[in-house]
Design a protein around this motif. Sequence first.
Motif, mmCIF file in Angstrom:
data_model
loop_
_atom_site.group_PDB
_atom_site.id
_atom_site.type_symbol
_atom_site.label_atom_id
_atom_site.label_comp_id
_atom_site.label_asym_id
_atom_site.label_seq_id
_atom_site.Cartn_x
_atom_site.Cartn_y
_atom_site.Cartn_z
ATOM 1 N N ALA A 106 17.902 20.106 -73.200
ATOM 2 C CA ALA A 106 17.294 19.146 -72.281
ATOM 3 C C ALA A 106 16.701 17.936 -72.989
ATOM 4 O O ALA A 106 16.275 16.985 -72.333
ATOM 5 C CB ALA A 106 16.198 19.825 -71.458
ATOM 6 N N ILE A 107 16.681 17.943 -74.334
ATOM 7 C CA ILE A 107 16.002 16.882 -75.078
ATOM 8 C C ILE A 107 16.986 16.166 -75.995
ATOM 9 O O ILE A 107 17.770 16.799 -76.700
ATOM 10 C CB ILE A 107 14.856 17.466 -75.933
ATOM 11 N N ARG A 108 16.924 14.859 -75.977
ATOM 12 C CA ARG A 108 17.654 14.071 -76.960
ATOM 13 C C ARG A 108 16.663 13.127 -77.644
ATOM 14 O O ARG A 108 15.684 12.677 -77.035
ATOM 15 C CB ARG A 108 18.790 13.282 -76.323
ATOM 16 N N ILE A 109 16.919 12.834 -78.891
ATOM 17 C CA ILE A 109 16.023 12.017 -79.704
ATOM 18 C C ILE A 109 16.716 10.711 -80.064
ATOM 19 O O ILE A 109 17.863 10.716 -80.535
ATOM 20 C CB ILE A 109 15.604 12.767 -80.990
ATOM 21 N N GLU A 110 16.012 9.592 -79.836
ATOM 22 C CA GLU A 110 16.576 8.276 -80.116
ATOM 23 C C GLU A 110 15.525 7.394 -80.788
ATOM 24 O O GLU A 110 14.323 7.586 -80.588
ATOM 25 C CB GLU A 110 17.065 7.602 -78.835
ATOM 26 N N GLN A 111 15.981 6.422 -81.553
ATOM 27 C CA GLN A 111 15.060 5.475 -82.166
ATOM 28 C C GLN A 111 14.800 4.323 -81.200
ATOM 29 O O GLN A 111 15.723 3.708 -80.668
ATOM 30 C CB GLN A 111 15.617 4.925 -83.474
ATOM 31 N N ALA A 112 13.519 4.047 -80.975
ATOM 32 C CA ALA A 112 13.145 2.943 -80.095
ATOM 33 C C ALA A 112 11.695 2.585 -80.344
ATOM 34 O O ALA A 112 10.891 3.413 -80.776
ATOM 35 C CB ALA A 112 13.357 3.309 -78.624
ATOM 36 N N ASP A 113 11.365 1.354 -80.061
ATOM 37 C CA ASP A 113 10.021 0.816 -80.206
ATOM 38 C C ASP A 113 9.376 0.765 -78.826
ATOM 39 O O ASP A 113 9.907 0.113 -77.914
ATOM 40 C CB ASP A 113 10.093 -0.585 -80.814
ATOM 41 N N GLY A 114 8.245 1.449 -78.658
ATOM 42 C CA GLY A 114 7.584 1.484 -77.360
ATOM 43 C C GLY A 114 7.142 0.132 -76.853
ATOM 44 O O GLY A 114 6.898 -0.047 -75.654
ATOM 45 N N ARG A 115 7.045 -0.843 -77.734
ATOM 46 C CA ARG A 115 6.658 -2.196 -77.337
ATOM 47 C C ARG A 115 7.822 -3.002 -76.789
ATOM 48 O O ARG A 115 7.623 -4.048 -76.160
ATOM 49 C CB ARG A 115 6.038 -2.923 -78.534
ATOM 50 N N GLU A 116 9.035 -2.534 -77.038
ATOM 51 C CA GLU A 116 10.247 -3.238 -76.586
ATOM 52 C C GLU A 116 11.356 -2.206 -76.412
ATOM 53 O O GLU A 116 12.253 -2.090 -77.239
ATOM 54 C CB GLU A 116 10.644 -4.317 -77.587
ATOM 55 N N LEU A 117 11.294 -1.468 -75.332
ATOM 56 C CA LEU A 117 12.216 -0.358 -75.120
ATOM 57 C C LEU A 117 13.625 -0.871 -74.807
ATOM 58 O O LEU A 117 13.783 -1.799 -73.995
ATOM 59 C CB LEU A 117 11.708 0.523 -73.975
ATOM 60 N N PRO A 118 14.639 -0.268 -75.394
ATOM 61 C CA PRO A 118 16.019 -0.742 -75.209
ATOM 62 C C PRO A 118 16.699 -0.129 -73.992
ATOM 63 O O PRO A 118 17.879 0.237 -74.041
ATOM 64 C CB PRO A 118 16.694 -0.291 -76.505
ATOM 65 N N TYR A 119 15.960 -0.024 -72.894
ATOM 66 C CA TYR A 119 16.497 0.608 -71.686
ATOM 67 C C TYR A 119 16.339 -0.344 -70.510
ATOM 68 O O TYR A 119 15.380 -1.125 -70.443
ATOM 69 C CB TYR A 119 15.763 1.919 -71.398
ATOM 70 N N PRO A 120 17.252 -0.265 -69.548
ATOM 71 C CA PRO A 120 17.142 -1.152 -68.376
ATOM 72 C C PRO A 120 15.990 -0.745 -67.466
ATOM 73 O O PRO A 120 15.445 0.364 -67.571
ATOM 74 C CB PRO A 120 18.498 -0.964 -67.675
ATOM 75 N N ASP A 121 15.628 -1.628 -66.571
ATOM 76 C CA ASP A 121 14.573 -1.346 -65.603
ATOM 77 C C ASP A 121 14.911 -0.084 -64.815
ATOM 78 O O ASP A 121 16.051 0.099 -64.367
ATOM 79 C CB ASP A 121 14.422 -2.519 -64.626
ATOM 80 N N GLY A 122 13.912 0.777 -64.649
ATOM 81 C CA GLY A 122 14.101 1.980 -63.855
ATOM 82 C C GLY A 122 15.053 2.992 -64.447
ATOM 83 O O GLY A 122 15.585 3.841 -63.728
ATOM 84 N N ALA A 123 15.252 2.955 -65.753
ATOM 85 C CA ALA A 123 16.189 3.889 -66.388
ATOM 86 C C ALA A 123 15.687 5.327 -66.335
ATOM 87 O O ALA A 123 16.484 6.268 -66.395
ATOM 88 C CB ALA A 123 16.432 3.478 -67.839
ATOM 89 N N PHE A 124 14.371 5.508 -66.215
ATOM 90 C CA PHE A 124 13.784 6.847 -66.189
ATOM 91 C C PHE A 124 12.982 7.023 -64.906
ATOM 92 O O PHE A 124 12.551 6.053 -64.275
ATOM 93 C CB PHE A 124 12.872 7.061 -67.404
ATOM 94 N N ASP A 125 12.779 8.292 -64.547
ATOM 95 C CA ASP A 125 11.946 8.586 -63.381
ATOM 96 C C ASP A 125 10.468 8.535 -63.747
ATOM 97 O O ASP A 125 9.668 7.898 -63.060
ATOM 98 C CB ASP A 125 12.317 9.958 -62.810
ATOM 99 N N VAL A 126 10.107 9.233 -64.807
ATOM 100 C CA VAL A 126 8.710 9.258 -65.259
ATOM 101 C C VAL A 126 8.695 9.173 -66.780
ATOM 102 O O VAL A 126 9.704 9.430 -67.455
ATOM 103 C CB VAL A 126 7.971 10.531 -64.786
ATOM 104 N N GLY A 127 7.544 8.813 -67.323
ATOM 105 C CA GLY A 127 7.425 8.718 -68.764
ATOM 106 C C GLY A 127 6.027 9.086 -69.219
ATOM 107 O O GLY A 127 5.088 9.151 -68.414
ATOM 108 N N PHE A 128 5.895 9.311 -70.518
ATOM 109 C CA PHE A 128 4.567 9.575 -71.065
ATOM 110 C C PHE A 128 4.503 9.145 -72.518
ATOM 111 O O PHE A 128 5.526 8.989 -73.200
ATOM 112 C CB PHE A 128 4.185 11.058 -70.922
#
Length: 228
Positions: A106-128
């Motif tokens: 259920a888990i995948r790990i990716e490199q990303a900067d929380g200040r500039e996430l490389p995902y489109p708007d609404g790509a996730f339902d919830v986050g933390f």
Amino acid sequence: MTDKELLDDVTAVGDEELARSLKEVWHVNRYLGGNPALFRHMRELLRKAPRDRAVRVLDVATGLADVSLALAAWSRRHAIPIAITGVDIHPRILKLAAERTAHAEAIRIEQADGRELPYPDGAFDVGFCNLALHHFEEEEAVLVLQELSRVCRFGWVVTDLERHPAAYAAAKLLAKFVWRSPVTRHDGPLSVRRSFTAGEAAELIARANVNGTVKRHFPFRLALIGHG
């Protein structure tokens, strides 16, 4: 706050020491109130998400992905399909997280900067984002809240330490008598000094111009909750 924690520059820390310090941080979070605060609000958000597919969850600054693993276990117990993406900016931390979650489908790990996430708007339902906001300067923390609001449709939870003299004294005692890693001994008290008060956290939400509230939890924990 200009003082930096050793974990802010992991190139100065060996792999074994890095893993040991992150595990000590996890134990503090598990046994001293961090996880209950996060899970209480995450459960509320997860129940709002659609059930016709796996709930898409984003874990910003995942560290060893321990929270993602615990959340995946909780979702299995409650028959809630979930797909978690854990992101971190540091390649060495990502390597440790990937190894730790290799068995978790259920888990995948990716490199990303929380200040500039490389995902489109609404790509996730919830986050933390757990126990990481104090690693950012104020303007950077505002960006993290804005990015979570942008990519999470139904809301998000950011939990962290609450700056307080008693919390700092407790961290100093843990550093002296409990923690074994020199990294944690250095970073633990400094984390409290760098963290925000409830009023400052509310100001971050206002500056980010997002729909959110701040809740205080015992002992000396803050939860910033974004409402989608």
